[in-house]
Design an enzyme around this catalytic site. Sequence first.
Site, PDB file in Angstrom:
ATOM      1  N   GLU A 260      52.018  42.207  22.340  1.00  0.00           N
ATOM      2  CA  GLU A 260      51.656  43.500  21.763  1.00  0.00           C
ATOM      3  C   GLU A 260      52.495  43.848  20.546  1.00  0.00           C
ATOM      4  O   GLU A 260      52.000  44.367  19.555  1.00  0.00           O
ATOM      5  CB  GLU A 260      51.754  44.607  22.818  1.00  0.00           C
ATOM      6  CG  GLU A 260      50.674  44.547  23.891  1.00  0.00           C
ATOM      7  CD  GLU A 260      49.264  44.612  23.324  1.00  0.00           C
ATOM      8  OE1 GLU A 260      49.088  45.116  22.199  1.00  0.00           O
ATOM      9  OE2 GLU A 260      48.327  44.152  23.998  1.00  0.00           O
TER      10      GLU A 260
ATOM     11  N   TYR B  83      50.189  53.563  21.325  1.00  0.00           N
ATOM     12  CA  TYR B  83      49.255  52.475  21.606  1.00  0.00           C
ATOM     13  C   TYR B  83      49.890  51.402  22.502  1.00  0.00           C
ATOM     14  O   TYR B  83      49.316  50.992  23.511  1.00  0.00           O
ATOM     15  CB  TYR B  83      48.744  51.808  20.315  1.00  0.00           C
ATOM     16  CG  TYR B  83      48.195  50.444  20.630  1.00  0.00           C
ATOM     17  CD1 TYR B  83      46.962  50.308  21.254  1.00  0.00           C
ATOM     18  CD2 TYR B  83      48.966  49.285  20.433  1.00  0.00           C
ATOM     19  CE1 TYR B  83      46.484  49.063  21.643  1.00  0.00           C
ATOM     20  CE2 TYR B  83      48.501  48.041  20.814  1.00  0.00           C
ATOM     21  CZ  TYR B  83      47.264  47.935  21.420  1.00  0.00           C
ATOM     22  OH  TYR B  83      46.809  46.718  21.825  1.00  0.00           O
TER      23      TYR B  83
ATOM     24  N   ASP C 116      43.533  51.667  19.703  1.00  0.00           N
ATOM     25  CA  ASP C 116      44.028  50.938  18.539  1.00  0.00           C
ATOM     26  C   ASP C 116      42.964  51.023  17.451  1.00  0.00           C
ATOM     27  O   ASP C 116      41.951  51.697  17.603  1.00  0.00           O
ATOM     28  CB  ASP C 116      44.311  49.472  18.895  1.00  0.00           C
ATOM     29  CG  ASP C 116      43.028  48.685  19.003  1.00  0.00           C
ATOM     30  OD1 ASP C 116      42.021  49.264  19.440  1.00  0.00           O
ATOM     31  OD2 ASP C 116      43.013  47.504  18.643  1.00  0.00           O
TER      32      ASP C 116
ATOM     33  N   CYS D 172      32.141  44.339  16.123  1.00  0.00           N
ATOM     34  CA  CYS D 172      32.142  45.597  15.376  1.00  0.00           C
ATOM     35  C   CYS D 172      33.315  45.609  14.403  1.00  0.00           C
ATOM     36  O   CYS D 172      34.189  46.470  14.440  1.00  0.00           O
ATOM     37  CB  CYS D 172      32.238  46.768  16.363  1.00  0.00           C
ATOM     38  SG  CYS D 172      31.831  48.372  15.652  1.00  0.00           S
TER      39      CYS D 172
ATOM     40  N   CYS E 286      26.073  43.447  13.917  1.00  0.00           N
ATOM     41  CA  CYS E 286      25.294  44.346  14.763  1.00  0.00           C
ATOM     42  C   CYS E 286      24.188  43.595  15.511  1.00  0.00           C
ATOM     43  O   CYS E 286      23.755  44.031  16.577  1.00  0.00           O
ATOM     44  CB  CYS E 286      24.702  45.468  13.917  1.00  0.00           C
ATOM     45  SG  CYS E 286      25.952  46.511  13.119  1.00  0.00           S
TER      46      CYS E 286
ATOM     47  N   CYS F 245      25.499  42.775  18.867  1.00  0.00           N
ATOM     48  CA  CYS F 245      26.218  43.833  19.586  1.00  0.00           C
ATOM     49  C   CYS F 245      25.467  44.280  20.839  1.00  0.00           C
ATOM     50  O   CYS F 245      24.268  44.563  20.781  1.00  0.00           O
ATOM     51  CB  CYS F 245      26.437  45.038  18.672  1.00  0.00           C
ATOM     52  SG  CYS F 245      27.319  46.381  19.487  1.00  0.00           S
TER      53      CYS F 245
ATOM     54  N   CYS G 102      23.921  52.852  19.382  1.00  0.00           N
ATOM     55  CA  CYS G 102      24.938  53.114  18.361  1.00  0.00           C
ATOM     56  C   CYS G 102      24.489  54.198  17.384  1.00  0.00           C
ATOM     57  O   CYS G 102      23.479  54.056  16.687  1.00  0.00           O
ATOM     58  CB  CYS G 102      25.259  51.832  17.593  1.00  0.00           C
ATOM     59  SG  CYS G 102      26.504  52.060  16.292  1.00  0.00           S
TER      60      CYS G 102
END
Length: 291
Positions: A38, A121, A139, A194, A201, A204, A210
Amino acid sequence: MGVMNELHAPVLAWYDAHARDLPWREPSASAWSVMVSELMLQQTPVARVLPVHAAWLERWPTPADLAAEPTGEAVRAWGRLGYPRRALRLHAAASVIVAEHGGEVPTSHDVLLTLPGVGEYTAAAIATFAFGQRHVVLDTNVRRVLGRVVGGVELPGASLTRAEREQAAALLPEDRPTAATWSVAVMELGALVCTAVNPRCGTCPVVDRCAWVAAGRPAYDGPPRRAQAWAGTDRQCRGRLLAVLREAEGTVPLARLEQAWADAPQRVRCLAGLVADGLAVRLDDGRHALP
DNA sequence: GACACGTGGAA
DNA sequence: TTTCCAAGTGT
């Protein structure tokens, strides 16, 4: 709650089918491995983190192993990941973990938040991905996905808003393990489908739900985002100077650093800055080295 | 809230 | 070639 949000099932199914195999996602990955990943992933692409993360965990399998080393070793091992202060913070966090938490990565979100380099985060990410807890993980990927799917805008604003936190919280599945998977799944969707530029798309799982697509994919129209200058900045100067120290065996004479950056006042200022930040130490005769 | 803070790949 | 961007944090 009982009733799954309409976005949950398709996103979770998509993640199950398309998630990347990343070392820090292995069931056997330690909390320390997750924490290291992280910190390294902050503002840094996965592809560049992979080899450094592997070498880091090989060398320092536990926080105590890292805390036992000089901070300069962490900076050197950080390599060219960028933002080397993160290496310092990770080392400092390891020291706190050893000194105050028995050498184990804390499981509490609030305690994680007190560690150097661990902000909103990262605390949520560690608690979620290492310990399977239920937290809002926001995030840049999640902000972009929710901004499009729910908000109908191409890109999120400069700063995280209260509305975004509430929106993300409202979408978080009630069930703990499902919430954890949802969080990583939305991040992955943002990273692979995305995307900020040229979103896919067509592949997706929630394209039919969306808001941004429904609106005809309108272009971002918020305040212009300042492109970060680079050439000739202190940031570039510091990077050059630190690269010299990182690649050197031991101490470096001032002449070597003068060679790395022509502008004298700027070089002197940046070198002093590196020392003040703990990224370098000044020795006799103006020689410098990693701490 | 605005800024500083590294690096390198992609378009 | 220039610009944009990548799992943010600290001040």
